[in-house]
Design a protein around this motif. Structure first.
Motif, PDB file in Angstrom:
ATOM      1  N   VAL A  95       1.151  -5.257  13.887  1.00 11.32           N
ATOM      2  CA  VAL A  95       1.299  -5.429  12.447  1.00 11.32           C
ATOM      3  C   VAL A  95      -0.022  -5.848  11.812  1.00 11.32           C
ATOM      4  O   VAL A  95      -0.449  -5.297  10.791  1.00 11.32           O
ATOM      5  N   ALA A  99      -2.852  -3.751   9.252  1.00 12.08           N
ATOM      6  CA  ALA A  99      -3.440  -4.251   8.014  1.00 12.08           C
ATOM      7  C   ALA A  99      -4.939  -3.985   8.002  1.00 12.08           C
ATOM      8  O   ALA A  99      -5.541  -3.793   6.946  1.00 12.08           O
ATOM      9  N   TYR A 121       2.332  -3.936  -2.895  1.00 13.98           N
ATOM     10  CA  TYR A 121       3.165  -4.125  -1.704  1.00 13.98           C
ATOM     11  C   TYR A 121       2.401  -4.787  -0.559  1.00 13.98           C
ATOM     12  O   TYR A 121       2.803  -5.833  -0.047  1.00 13.98           O
ATOM     13  N   ILE A 125       2.741  -8.691   1.009  1.00 20.22           N
ATOM     14  CA  ILE A 125       3.239  -9.058   2.339  1.00 20.22           C
ATOM     15  C   ILE A 125       2.167  -9.747   3.165  1.00 20.22           C
ATOM     16  O   ILE A 125       2.467 -10.482   4.093  1.00 20.22           O
ATOM     17  N   HIS A 126       0.891  -9.528   2.803  1.00 21.62           N
ATOM     18  CA  HIS A 126      -0.162 -10.230   3.548  1.00 21.62           C
ATOM     19  C   HIS A 126      -0.628 -11.502   2.839  1.00 21.62           C
ATOM     20  O   HIS A 126      -1.587 -12.132   3.264  1.00 21.62           O
ATOM     21  N   THR A 179      -4.947  -3.325   0.547  1.00 23.86           N
ATOM     22  CA  THR A 179      -4.865  -4.343   1.605  1.00 23.86           C
ATOM     23  C   THR A 179      -6.224  -4.613   2.229  1.00 23.86           C
ATOM     24  O   THR A 179      -6.302  -5.338   3.224  1.00 23.86           O
TER      25      THR A 179
ATOM     26  N   LEU B 376       0.976   0.078   6.292  1.00 28.90           N
ATOM     27  CA  LEU B 376       0.298  -0.950   5.492  1.00 28.90           C
ATOM     28  C   LEU B 376       0.331  -2.301   6.198  1.00 28.90           C
ATOM     29  O   LEU B 376      -0.079  -3.306   5.638  1.00 28.90           O
ATOM     30  N   GLY B 377       0.844  -2.317   7.400  1.00 28.26           N
ATOM     31  CA  GLY B 377       0.872  -3.573   8.136  1.00 28.26           C
ATOM     32  C   GLY B 377       2.095  -4.411   7.835  1.00 28.26           C
ATOM     33  O   GLY B 377       2.061  -5.624   7.973  1.00 28.26           O
ATOM     34  N   GLU B 382      10.143  -6.876   7.035  1.00 28.81           N
ATOM     35  CA  GLU B 382       9.617  -6.668   5.676  1.00 28.81           C
ATOM     36  C   GLU B 382       9.934  -5.265   5.191  1.00 28.81           C
ATOM     37  O   GLU B 382      10.301  -5.048   4.034  1.00 28.81           O
TER      38      GLU B 382
END
Lengths: 266, 487
Positions: A95, A99, A121, A125-126, A179, B376-377, B382
């Motif tokens: 994951v 990124a 998005y 999430i990051h 990102t 997108l990681g 999620e």
């Protein structure tokens, strides 16, 4: 005014190695899809993967951010180093890897959300933004970089799926760029687009090269010649030849490469 | 001619027609089917359809209408004193039919000749004894007028079915001949057959719709009848439900609607989270073998008749709840029947419904959405929460509304689990009842269809029909409105 660098100039502009793969094998069940691929992908360079359909170029691309993990039957062997660190190591979280290594797909796949939410998005999430203003800024910067800002700035809350095909693909690029990845993988990003949208995407890729290592899979040899500095030719799961784009297209060493780019095979 | 033989004859004619039409078409081009407008089988099918369809259509219509006409004619012959009121008349009519059937049986067994059966008179013969000899038991002495009517009934039925046979055979033969005459290499048999098939499909579709219309109409007439006997605002706004067949009933629908609503709410509170979570697990996380095993198993739950769930509520859930919340402990629950019992069991019944529909909807979210999110990681959870569920949401809402419709219409679980007392209360451990359960209790037993206590069932049914219709329309609207979002 931007001039295409000559072969001599390109040879001088040596960049750091961003990703290097050693002895990579990929199996889909019993099929041996990728055989012994060694390749060094440079930072701040566009690298194109070309080759006939089914030659394994997309498969290899998907190894670079471990997207093959989501396919049950796929198995990867060998080493892929990102900044010297093996991404298939057990302690690497796929994951977090994704990124750092973003991806744009063949078919534009915006989420069924607003344009703003599509771009926001990844940052959300990051946890990249401290507050709303921060996020606004990230979104705007990403959209500007994807050359989409002027077209969508007045309708940020409209659904991303309502854009045209070319706009959707640039939205997906903006989404990936937002990102702040180090490498951007693009799997035939323009194959579903018309010539005008394609040329916009290509300009964009050239622009993105300033900040990222870009790896692009393409079926169009003209596109590879136009946008890339390095080209890798895949054939039947083997990496046949990897060199400067100008050299591949003018003076390839392997007869198979020559046959392919002159249109005799593929 | 017997209907069975008539059908068989027409079918035989159609088979013959198929074969003849095909042969004739082929002969018109000297056996080379390339010169035909359509494939040879279309010519055969054309003849067969022309033979079958009009004949059967007329036959079915005739079979439906003939008894109505005969009944009407015969009913006019019954003298006033023998038949007072609709109920009496229908009793006499059934006597007439029994005597007619008895005469038929007598003729068949040779106890009477055809002429005797037609001319026999009640004044001179003991019909009851004669028919009793051959095994047809009659409840009372046959009066002269009944016998007369039965004889007319017999003769009309006989001549009716004779003429029906003639007309049906003529139609079948006519269609057969016409179609066969037209068969020729330039005849557009395929177009004709396809429009014929289209007409049959249309007919099938309209039967379903017409039936729905018929149901609604039958509800409406009785509902109107009810509101003529009982004030409409007392029905819709009355807070008490206490029907008494002696008169002076209070028929307020609010307690019933409240019970329906409360039980459905608990059922959905159970079914929606569990169903949704199981759908997410099955579609996103479960390994293939688990999914292949668990999904059919879950769907088996949906196939269990609701009465079995009712027994489960009555025998297991109710007593269990009472042991936990009953007089021995906190004292909230007086009896095993309660809103909670019915709601929980109904929720269990709805789990597979919600989960199976949601699972299909989640699976329909394109893989590209998942790839885009992973690329997108995003982690799997999620991705599920922020991409897949929002994309599937309209469909899931639709599934939930459909589940709500089922909860509202459920009867057996309520009868067994929630008790029969119509009550307005907030305590979920008290017995309440729903609209459907009350429809059943108002219509069972000795029902007099002219009293408001019985007719109220139709008003309740109509109310329920309108509510579930609105829910379904809303569900369809939501599903349609958002469907194209990710396509």
């Amino acid at each position: 005014m931007y001039d295409a660098p000559t072969a001599a100039e390109q040879a001088l502009q040596q960049h750091d190695i961003k990703i290097s793969s050693r002895n990579v094998q990929v199996y889909y069940g019993d099929t041996h899809a990728i055989k012994d691929v060694d390749v060094d992908i440079e930072d701040k360079t566009v690298t194109a993967f070309i080759g006939p359909s089914g030659c394994g170029k997309s498969t290899f691309l998907r190894c670079l951010n471990r997207m093959n993990d989501t396919i049950d039957v796929a198995r990867v062997e060998g080493e892929i180093l990102l900044d010297g660190e093996n991404i298939y190591d057990k302690k690497v979280d796929p994951v977090q890897l994704r990124a750092r290594v973003g991806m744009v797909f063949q078919k534009p796949n915006p989420f069924p959300k607003s344009i703003y939410d599509n771009v926001a998005y990844g940052p959300r999430i990051h946890g990249m933004a401290k507050n709303r203003a921060d996020l606004d800024e990230i979104v705007e910067r990403a959209l500007r970089r994807a050359a989409l800002w002027d077209e969508v700035k007045d309708r940020m809350s409209a659904p991303g799926t309502g854009l045209s095909g070319g706009q959707q693909q640039r939205l997906c690029i903006a989404r990936a760029v937002a990102t702040e990845p180090e490498v951007l993988l693009m799997d035939e990003p323009a194959s579903a687009l018309d010539p005008i949208a394609t040329s916009q995407i290509e300009e964009l890729i050239d622009e993105l090269r300033r900040n990222y290592a870009v790896v692009i899979v393409t079926h169009s040899m003209q596109q590879a010649a136009r946008v890339s500095q390095k080209t890798a030719f895949f054939h039947l799961g083997n990496l046949v030849e990897y060199d400067d784009t100008s050299k591949i297209f003018t003076n390839p060493e392997d007869p198979r490469t020559e046959s392919y780019i002159t249109g005799r095979i593929g | 001619m017997d209907v069975f033989w008539l059908v068989l004859t027409v079918l035989g004619l159609a088979v013959l027609g198929y074969w003849l039409g095909r042969t004739r078409a082929l002969r018109s081009v000297a056996g080379d089917s390339r010169y035909l407008h359509s494939l040879p089988s279309y010519y055969g099918t054309n003849v067969a359809l022309m033979t079958l369809v009009p004949a059967f259509f007329v036959m079915i219509a005739w079979l439906l209408i003939q008894p109505l006409i005969i009944n009407d004619t015969v009913a006019d012959m019954i003298p006033e004193r023998a038949a007072q009121g609709a109920g009496e008349l229908s009793l006499v009519m059934s006597d007439v039919r029994r005597v007619a059937a008895g005469l038929d049986a007598a003729v068949e067994q040779g106890a009477l000749t055809e002429e005797e059966a037609a001319s026999i008179r009640a004044e001179f013969t003991d019909i009851r004894a004669r028919l009793g000899e051959i095994g047809v038991a009659l409840g009372q002495e046959v009066s002269a007028s009944t016998l007369r009517a039965a004889q007319v009934y017999r003769s009309m039925t006989a001549s009716g079915s004779f003429w029906m046979s003639v007309v049906v055979l003529l139609l079948a033969g006519g269609g057969f001949a016409t179609a066969l005459m037209r068969t020729d290499k330039d005849f557009r048999a395929r177009n004709v057959v396809e429009s014929g098939v289209l007409a049959i499909l249309f007919l099938a579709a309209s039967i379903a719709i017409l039936t729905t219309l018929g149901i609604v109409l039958s509800l409406i007439f009785n509902t109107v009848e009810f509101f003529r006997l009982y004030p409409i605002d007392d029905f819709f706004f009355g807070l008490t439900w206490s029907p008494s067949f002696g008169g002076g009933s209070e028929l307020g629908v609010i307690p019933l609607l409240w019970g329906t609503f409360y039980i459905s709410l608990i059922a959905l509170a159970v079914a929606v989270p569990i169903g949704l979570f199981s759908a997410v697990y099955l579609s996103e996380y479960a390994p293939k073998p688990v999914r292949a095993f668990a999904k059919p198993l879950l769907e088996v739950l949906a196939g269990i008749p609701t009465i079995v769930y009712g027994l489960f509520a009555l025998l297991t859930v109710g007593p269990f709840l009472q042991s936990v919340f009953g007089d021995d402990t906190v004292g909230w629950m007086q009896s095993a029947s309660s809103v909670m019992t019915a709601g929980l069991v109904m929720g269990i019944m709805l789990i597979p419904f919600v989960s199976s529909l949601s699972d299909d909807i989640i699976n329909a979210v394109p893989q590209a959405m998942r790839d885009g999110s992973y690329g997108l990681g995003a982690t799997q959870s999620e991705t599920v929460r922020q991409v897949i569920l929002p994309a599937a949401l309209p469909g899931i809402v639709g599934a939930i509304l459909l589940a709500a419709s089922r909860a509202i219409g459920e009867t057996m679980i309520v009868v067994f689990g929630a008790g029969a007392a119509a009550r307005l209360s907030l305590n979920p451990f008290e017995a309440m009842t729903t609209v459907t359960a009350k429809i059943v209790s108002q219509l069972t037993g000795d029902a007099d269809f002219s009293s408001p206590e019985v007719l109220v069932a139709f008003a309740l049914g109509m109310t329920l029909f309108v509510i579930t219709l609105c829910l379904n329309v809303l569900a369809l609207y939501i599903v349609r409105k958002y469907r194209e979002q990710y396509e």
